[in-house]
Design a protein around this motif. Sequence first.
Motif, short mmCIF file in Angstrom:
data_model
loop_
_atom_site.label_atom_id
_atom_site.label_comp_id
_atom_site.label_asym_id
_atom_site.label_seq_id
_atom_site.Cartn_x
_atom_site.Cartn_y
_atom_site.Cartn_z
N UNK A 1 0.83 -1.20 0.00
CA UNK A 1 0.00 0.00 0.00
C UNK A 1 0.87 1.25 0.00
N UNK A 2 1.96 1.22 0.75
CA UNK A 2 2.90 2.34 0.77
C UNK A 2 3.49 2.58 -0.62
N UNK A 3 3.88 1.50 -1.30
CA UNK A 3 4.49 1.65 -2.61
C UNK A 3 3.51 2.25 -3.60
N UNK A 4 2.25 1.82 -3.54
CA UNK A 4 1.26 2.35 -4.47
C UNK A 4 0.97 3.82 -4.19
N UNK A 5 0.99 4.21 -2.92
CA UNK A 5 0.76 5.61 -2.57
C UNK A 5 1.94 6.49 -2.95
N UNK A 6 3.15 5.92 -2.92
CA UNK A 6 4.33 6.68 -3.30
C UNK A 6 4.44 6.85 -4.81
N UNK A 7 3.91 5.90 -5.55
CA UNK A 7 3.96 5.96 -7.01
C UNK A 7 2.64 6.52 -7.54
N UNK A 8 2.46 6.44 -8.84
CA UNK A 8 1.23 6.94 -9.45
C UNK A 8 0.10 5.91 -9.47
N UNK A 9 0.34 4.72 -8.93
CA UNK A 9 -0.68 3.67 -8.95
C UNK A 9 -1.95 4.11 -8.24
N UNK A 10 -1.81 4.65 -7.04
CA UNK A 10 -2.98 4.99 -6.24
C UNK A 10 -3.80 6.13 -6.85
N UNK A 11 -3.15 7.05 -7.53
CA UNK A 11 -3.85 8.21 -8.07
C UNK A 11 -4.25 8.04 -9.53
N UNK B 1 11.67 4.01 -10.41
CA UNK B 1 10.50 4.85 -10.62
C UNK B 1 9.55 4.80 -9.41
N UNK B 2 10.05 4.33 -8.28
CA UNK B 2 9.20 4.12 -7.10
C UNK B 2 8.52 5.39 -6.64
N UNK B 3 9.18 6.53 -6.81
CA UNK B 3 8.61 7.80 -6.33
C UNK B 3 8.09 8.69 -7.46
N UNK B 4 7.94 8.14 -8.65
CA UNK B 4 7.36 8.90 -9.76
C UNK B 4 5.85 8.87 -9.57
N UNK B 5 5.32 9.93 -9.00
CA UNK B 5 3.92 9.95 -8.56
C UNK B 5 3.09 11.00 -9.27
N UNK B 6 3.64 12.19 -9.43
CA UNK B 6 2.89 13.29 -10.03
C UNK B 6 2.73 13.06 -11.54
N UNK B 7 1.61 13.51 -12.06
CA UNK B 7 1.33 13.34 -13.48
C UNK B 7 2.42 13.97 -14.34
N UNK B 8 2.91 15.10 -13.91
CA UNK B 8 3.96 15.80 -14.65
C UNK B 8 5.22 14.94 -14.78
N UNK B 9 5.58 14.25 -13.68
CA UNK B 9 6.78 13.40 -13.72
C UNK B 9 6.55 12.17 -14.59
N UNK B 10 5.34 11.65 -14.59
CA UNK B 10 5.01 10.53 -15.47
C UNK B 10 5.16 10.96 -16.93
#
Length: 422
Positions: free
Chosen positions: A194-204, A223-232
């Motif tokens: 759950x932590x990994x999904x929240x840190x990445x873009x999976x959850x959002x 890419x574990x911390x690539x979360x924001x749409x801009x970074x994707x």
Amino acid sequence: MSLNETTIHDSNVSNLHAPTLPGCVRFQVNERMEIFFLELGWDIIRKTVYAISPFLRIYRSKVGWVQIAGHCGSFLPGDVNGTILKRETPRELKAFQQLQDDSLAKFVPTFYQSVAVEGSGTYLRMQDLLADMQAPIVMDVKMGTRTYLEDEIKPGEKPSYRSDLYKKMISVDASAPTEEEKERKGITKARYMQFREQMSSSATLGFRIDGIKLQTGLPMRDFKSVREECDVENRFLQYLHGNTKLWANCLHELTAFRLACSDSNFLKNHEVIGSSLLFVGEPETGNAGVWMIDFGKTCELHEEIGVDHFSQWEVGNHEDGYLHGLDNLIRIWIGLHDRVVETAFEEALSKGAQTTTTLTNGVAPEGECLKSERPQDQSPQGESPQGESPQLSTVQEAQETPPPAAAATEPNSPSPCTSSES
């Protein structure tokens, strides 16, 4: 049941003999075969050694295997030209069998049969998606808002705390553990996932990038911390590197795949967890394919359980967010157009006049987006698929008016295999 002797004939290798059960081919990868691969010239090796995500070929004097995502040790070179072997699991075998007659079949690697490998167990013989490509680039995109099965949480059971997962957590974000977790120096598997999904873009966004391999350099996996749409977007641009034809052909594949999902009986009664979309591209020609892979956690649901692949997950409803992620992926891909064209233009200027560009390999700095006038889909995430949502409407419009380069691209079709087995 008695064993019988089977000989595998291949034009490139010596015949191998091993006992086999009826209906199941058995072969042995021995030392002689390995030396054969390493001593041949590349023209022959390229036709003999195969790979499917998460493995990639390295074009050197010796053949190497590079894994960009997934578990190590799951793949072997194919025993038949144009194939690869993946370690068999009951769930993945069943998924391949059910997908053969589904609308998604043309977006799934062709499955031929189970193969027993001496000393290694049983493998799935399937289509090699890279067999017909020269120096391909590959990207693995993990789909869904949830990448773990409900039975992995095991509610009601005494939790098992793992120090290895705690170390992985703090390596990404040292402030993430609670005080109790810091004292215990251990977390549960469910907590980590759950932590990994929240840190990445999976959850959002409903998907995350798991790995990229370009024509040069090592595979990129961090890419574990690539979360924001801009970074994707920036990572997608790094993959495309200003190749407008590759962008258009990938979009053609994505929209065709989305329409196939709408007609899929498989999706209606399956929980799709941990599955990826594999982007395979050939920069020189612009040829591209988008393939649905990895079904080790895909589960068939009881008839009384209905899933729409959009709704918020709660324990017991088996929602996975697969289509929510796919619609976001297509929306973001469409929005890349102006920046891909701009990158191509800057690249042309750089080559022609040695002009200093505002881009570095077509990617803006982390957390920053280049400004461009393009429409943004502001529809709420997780919208029910009933009716025509704004996200889906955008996809359908793209399908009705495909880019010129994409119009000439044929949908995915299985590459020819020398085996007559199916």
